[in-house]
Design a protein around this motif. Sequence first.
Motif, PDB file in Angstrom:
ATOM      1  N   GLY A  88       6.555 -34.113  18.391  1.00 32.22           N
ATOM      2  CA  GLY A  88       7.363 -33.425  17.393  1.00 32.22           C
ATOM      3  C   GLY A  88       7.148 -33.967  15.995  1.00 32.22           C
ATOM      4  N   ALA A  89       7.063 -35.289  15.874  1.00 32.29           N
ATOM      5  CA  ALA A  89       6.876 -35.901  14.560  1.00 32.29           C
ATOM      6  C   ALA A  89       5.526 -35.526  13.949  1.00 32.29           C
ATOM      7  CB  ALA A  89       7.008 -37.418  14.675  1.00 32.29           C
ATOM      8  N   TYR A  90       4.470 -35.575  14.764  1.00 34.60           N
ATOM      9  CA  TYR A  90       3.136 -35.281  14.239  1.00 34.60           C
ATOM     10  C   TYR A  90       2.946 -33.789  13.960  1.00 34.60           C
ATOM     11  CZ  TYR A  90       0.826 -39.799  14.296  1.00 34.60           C
ATOM     12  OH  TYR A  90       0.431 -41.081  13.991  1.00 34.60           O
ATOM     13  N   ILE A  91       3.525 -32.929  14.771  1.00 30.58           N
ATOM     14  CA  ILE A  91       3.441 -31.493  14.475  1.00 30.58           C
ATOM     15  C   ILE A  91       4.130 -31.186  13.165  1.00 30.58           C
ATOM     16  CG2 ILE A  91       4.236 -29.216  15.224  1.00 30.58           C
ATOM     17  CD1 ILE A  91       3.822 -30.126  18.102  1.00 30.58           C
ATOM     18  N   THR A  92       5.306 -31.761  12.964  1.00 32.16           N
ATOM     19  CA  THR A  92       6.026 -31.547  11.707  1.00 32.16           C
ATOM     20  C   THR A  92       5.243 -32.094  10.529  1.00 32.16           C
ATOM     21  OG1 THR A  92       8.198 -31.567  12.775  1.00 32.16           O
ATOM     22  CG2 THR A  92       8.120 -32.133  10.433  1.00 32.16           C
ATOM     23  N   ALA A  93       4.726 -33.320  10.657  1.00 31.41           N
ATOM     24  CA  ALA A  93       3.967 -33.919   9.552  1.00 31.41           C
ATOM     25  C   ALA A  93       2.745 -33.083   9.210  1.00 31.41           C
ATOM     26  CB  ALA A  93       3.554 -35.337   9.924  1.00 31.41           C
ATOM     27  N   SER A  94       2.029 -32.599  10.214  1.00 27.91           N
ATOM     28  CA  SER A  94       0.824 -31.809   9.966  1.00 27.91           C
ATOM     29  C   SER A  94       1.150 -30.478   9.302  1.00 27.91           C
ATOM     30  CB  SER A  94       0.091 -31.571  11.286  1.00 27.91           C
ATOM     31  OG  SER A  94      -1.062 -30.777  11.081  1.00 27.91           O
ATOM     32  N   LEU A  95       2.178 -29.797   9.786  1.00 26.25           N
ATOM     33  CA  LEU A  95       2.531 -28.497   9.214  1.00 26.25           C
ATOM     34  C   LEU A  95       3.079 -28.634   7.796  1.00 26.25           C
ATOM     35  CD1 LEU A  95       4.180 -26.732  12.297  1.00 26.25           C
ATOM     36  CD2 LEU A  95       1.916 -26.307  11.313  1.00 26.25           C
ATOM     37  N   VAL A  96       3.843 -29.684   7.544  1.00 28.14           N
ATOM     38  CA  VAL A  96       4.414 -29.868   6.205  1.00 28.14           C
ATOM     39  C   VAL A  96       3.333 -30.262   5.199  1.00 28.14           C
ATOM     40  CG1 VAL A  96       5.967 -31.307   4.828  1.00 28.14           C
ATOM     41  CG2 VAL A  96       6.729 -30.399   7.027  1.00 28.14           C
ATOM     42  N   VAL A  97       2.456 -31.182   5.582  1.00 25.84           N
ATOM     43  CA  VAL A  97       1.454 -31.698   4.644  1.00 25.84           C
ATOM     44  C   VAL A  97       0.270 -30.732   4.503  1.00 25.84           C
ATOM     45  CG1 VAL A  97      -0.174 -33.568   4.199  1.00 25.84           C
ATOM     46  CG2 VAL A  97       2.118 -34.074   5.080  1.00 25.84           C
ATOM     47  N   ASP A  98      -0.273 -30.280   5.629  1.00 23.51           N
ATOM     48  CA  ASP A  98      -1.509 -29.486   5.600  1.00 23.51           C
ATOM     49  C   ASP A  98      -1.275 -27.995   5.400  1.00 23.51           C
ATOM     50  OD1 ASP A  98      -2.895 -31.859   6.101  1.00 23.51           O
ATOM     51  OD2 ASP A  98      -2.697 -31.615   8.274  1.00 23.51           O
ATOM     52  N   ASN A  99      -0.121 -27.512   5.851  1.00 24.82           N
ATOM     53  CA  ASN A  99       0.152 -26.076   5.743  1.00 24.82           C
ATOM     54  C   ASN A  99       1.322 -25.736   4.836  1.00 24.82           C
ATOM     55  OD1 ASN A  99      -0.875 -26.638   8.788  1.00 24.82           O
ATOM     56  ND2 ASN A  99      -1.710 -24.696   8.036  1.00 24.82           N
ATOM     57  N   GLU A 100       1.948 -26.783   4.253  1.00 23.48           N
ATOM     58  CA  GLU A 100       3.036 -26.614   3.294  1.00 23.48           C
ATOM     59  C   GLU A 100       4.218 -25.837   3.882  1.00 23.48           C
ATOM     60  OE1 GLU A 100       1.438 -24.931  -0.251  1.00 23.48           O
ATOM     61  OE2 GLU A 100       0.225 -26.693  -0.741  1.00 23.48           O
ATOM     62  N   TRP A 101       4.544 -26.130   5.112  1.00 26.19           N
ATOM     63  CA  TRP A 101       5.718 -25.528   5.744  1.00 26.19           C
ATOM     64  C   TRP A 101       6.972 -26.312   5.345  1.00 26.19           C
ATOM     65  CZ3 TRP A 101       5.664 -23.161  11.237  1.00 26.19           C
ATOM     66  CH2 TRP A 101       4.565 -22.310  11.386  1.00 26.19           C
ATOM     67  N   PRO A 102       8.118 -25.661   5.279  1.00 24.82           N
ATOM     68  CA  PRO A 102       9.385 -26.407   5.149  1.00 24.82           C
ATOM     69  C   PRO A 102       9.670 -27.177   6.441  1.00 24.82           C
ATOM     70  CG  PRO A 102       9.658 -24.098   4.521  1.00 24.82           C
ATOM     71  CD  PRO A 102       8.318 -24.206   5.178  1.00 24.82           C
ATOM     72  N   TYR A 103      10.384 -28.273   6.305  1.00 27.09           N
ATOM     73  CA  TYR A 103      10.664 -29.109   7.472  1.00 27.09           C
ATOM     74  C   TYR A 103      11.339 -28.319   8.589  1.00 27.09           C
ATOM     75  CZ  TYR A 103       9.565 -33.590   5.206  1.00 27.09           C
ATOM     76  OH  TYR A 103       8.922 -34.643   4.612  1.00 27.09           O
ATOM     77  N   LEU A 104      12.423 -27.622   8.244  1.00 24.98           N
ATOM     78  CA  LEU A 104      13.200 -26.955   9.276  1.00 24.98           C
ATOM     79  C   LEU A 104      12.410 -25.841   9.962  1.00 24.98           C
ATOM     80  CD1 LEU A 104      16.704 -26.758   7.557  1.00 24.98           C
ATOM     81  CD2 LEU A 104      15.838 -28.467   9.155  1.00 24.98           C
ATOM     82  N   LEU A 105      11.487 -25.220   9.240  1.00 28.42           N
ATOM     83  CA  LEU A 105      10.699 -24.147   9.831  1.00 28.42           C
ATOM     84  C   LEU A 105       9.769 -24.673  10.918  1.00 28.42           C
ATOM     85  CD1 LEU A 105      10.276 -21.092   9.621  1.00 28.42           C
ATOM     86  CD2 LEU A 105       8.414 -21.527   7.997  1.00 28.42           C
ATOM     87  N   THR A 106       9.379 -25.932  10.820  1.00 33.63           N
ATOM     88  CA  THR A 106       8.484 -26.493  11.837  1.00 33.63           C
ATOM     89  C   THR A 106       9.145 -26.571  13.206  1.00 33.63           C
ATOM     90  OG1 THR A 106       9.150 -28.798  11.375  1.00 33.63           O
ATOM     91  CG2 THR A 106       7.337 -27.880  10.072  1.00 33.63           C
ATOM     92  N   LEU A 107      10.481 -26.523  13.245  1.00 37.39           N
ATOM     93  CA  LEU A 107      11.169 -26.543  14.529  1.00 37.39           C
ATOM     94  C   LEU A 107      10.829 -25.320  15.368  1.00 37.39           C
ATOM     95  CD1 LEU A 107      14.705 -27.835  13.473  1.00 37.39           C
ATOM     96  CD2 LEU A 107      12.985 -29.083  14.790  1.00 37.39           C
ATOM     97  N   LEU A 108      10.447 -24.223  14.714  1.00 41.49           N
ATOM     98  CA  LEU A 108      10.064 -23.013  15.453  1.00 41.49           C
ATOM     99  C   LEU A 108       8.788 -23.234  16.258  1.00 41.49           C
ATOM    100  CD1 LEU A 108      10.781 -20.264  12.765  1.00 41.49           C
ATOM    101  CD2 LEU A 108      12.249 -21.025  14.647  1.00 41.49           C
ATOM    102  N   VAL A 109       7.991 -24.216  15.870  1.00 45.14           N
ATOM    103  CA  VAL A 109       6.786 -24.572  16.625  1.00 45.14           C
ATOM    104  C   VAL A 109       7.061 -25.761  17.535  1.00 45.14           C
ATOM    105  CG1 VAL A 109       4.394 -25.334  16.452  1.00 45.14           C
ATOM    106  CG2 VAL A 109       5.302 -23.676  14.803  1.00 45.14           C
ATOM    107  N   VAL A 110       7.798 -26.746  17.027  1.00 47.14           N
ATOM    108  CA  VAL A 110       8.029 -27.987  17.776  1.00 47.14           C
ATOM    109  C   VAL A 110       8.797 -27.720  19.061  1.00 47.14           C
ATOM    110  CG1 VAL A 110       9.268 -30.185  17.737  1.00 47.14           C
ATOM    111  CG2 VAL A 110       7.900 -29.487  15.760  1.00 47.14           C
ATOM    112  N   ILE A 111       9.880 -26.955  18.990  1.00 43.67           N
ATOM    113  CA  ILE A 111      10.741 -26.765  20.163  1.00 43.67           C
ATOM    114  C   ILE A 111      10.009 -26.068  21.308  1.00 43.67           C
ATOM    115  CG2 ILE A 111      12.827 -25.623  21.001  1.00 43.67           C
ATOM    116  CD1 ILE A 111      14.121 -26.213  18.305  1.00 43.67           C
ATOM    117  N   PRO A 112       9.399 -24.890  21.082  1.00 47.18           N
ATOM    118  CA  PRO A 112       8.705 -24.252  22.220  1.00 47.18           C
ATOM    119  C   PRO A 112       7.495 -25.037  22.710  1.00 47.18           C
ATOM    120  CG  PRO A 112       8.316 -23.018  20.192  1.00 47.18           C
ATOM    121  CD  PRO A 112       9.367 -24.026  19.893  1.00 47.18           C
ATOM    122  N   PHE A 113       6.769 -25.699  21.790  1.00 39.97           N
ATOM    123  CA  PHE A 113       5.579 -26.436  22.219  1.00 39.97           C
ATOM    124  C   PHE A 113       5.953 -27.626  23.090  1.00 39.97           C
ATOM    125  CE2 PHE A 113       2.239 -29.633  21.634  1.00 39.97           C
ATOM    126  CZ  PHE A 113       1.126 -28.888  22.015  1.00 39.97           C
TER     127      PHE A 113
END
Length: 412
Positions: A88-113
């Motif tokens: 969860g931490a690395y998916i969030t870090a990658s999406l926020v840094v590399d894809n400029e996602w908001p933190y909370l939006l990354t939960l839509l990927v983290v939770i199901p994955f």
Amino acid sequence: MSGTLVEGSSAHRTYRIVTWALFVALAVLVPFWAVQTPSFSIGSSTFTFSLSNLSHGVSYMVAVLGLGLLIGYNGQISLGNSFFMGLGAYITASLVVDNEWPYLLTLLVVIPFTFLVGMLVGIPALRIRGLYLALVTLGLAAVFPALVRHDQVSERTGGANGKRISSDLDAPSWLPLESIAETLAKIPLVGEWAFGEGRLGGREEGAIWVYLLLAAIAGIAFWLTRNLIYSRPGRSIIAIRDNETGAAVSGVNLSVTKTLTFGMSAALGGVAGTMYAMAVQFVAPDVFGVNLAIFLVVGLVVGGVGTLSGAVVGGLVIVFVPLWASQVESVPGVPERFLRGPTGSFFLGVLLIVLTFVLPGGVVYGARRLRSRLVRVQPSRGTAVPDDVIDVQEAAAEGLLSRHDPSRVSGL
């Protein structure tokens, strides 16, 4: 002497409302106190309490909660939740840094994955149990640092150097944090002592905003988990822990329930990883290894296996016991050279041993025993004690069960 409240009465409802109101008020006010980095001294040692450490602890609360769902309520001994927290931490870090996602939006990927990965791990875990399952899941925690260091993913993970998250979480302009701080500082007698002068800079406002976000996410996670435990699927989960054969005879699908519980526990671990990335804004391979896996289990046992509120205590213990242990300058009768090095792990181990003998049900069990001496809740007349009492420790503390061995329901 203890007061007796009848379950469902107006006095009982008032008691519950006041208790929850005090807890929420404390959770909201504590960041305005902690942002001042208060400290206290015992002898020659000075111990600090910072808001960043508190936010760090809130993320661990959800990780312990996920582990407690699997161990305490389902009876599957797992040591691999640090693996899912790292995912969860690395998916969030990658999406926020590399894809400029908001933190909370990354939960839509983290939770199901993480849920799907947890289910995949849970399928082979159906054929093993006990210490063998613990060893297999511990292998997940051991292999995670090597996975994120691998050359194939190092561009996304940062390799051995970790990945720093440059995206800041600034407090919104509509949230009057500084006005609230100024108001708290004006409280007679204790305002200035507890909350300083009430002046907040942009950095302090941002830290309080991060804490409030993490507290909101944790609150939702605890609420959803509680609803699950008190639902019909939750009774199936607990039935497997108590007696697999009896659960199967009663119509519980053991394979499906165990696998789904593994997935839900992993999803909570993934959410905790996102929260960790939000709190620390840096992820590194060694953080999510075997040490964290062991610490999560220690936090679960110290807080109380088979309780939801024990995860709150466990998350704080994981952070503050090692921190304060490292700040010890001297202990009477103990040479100073023994206070250097990994004293945090040492004190955690001592705390675990002491609690095993003194409070075998954990801190929460002891607190409920103490509460039962002050306030006793009895069922209303004509209402039998429900068969689906989830927390046996709470039932015993409130007098619903007269004979209780806390070690029997520990889930271990």
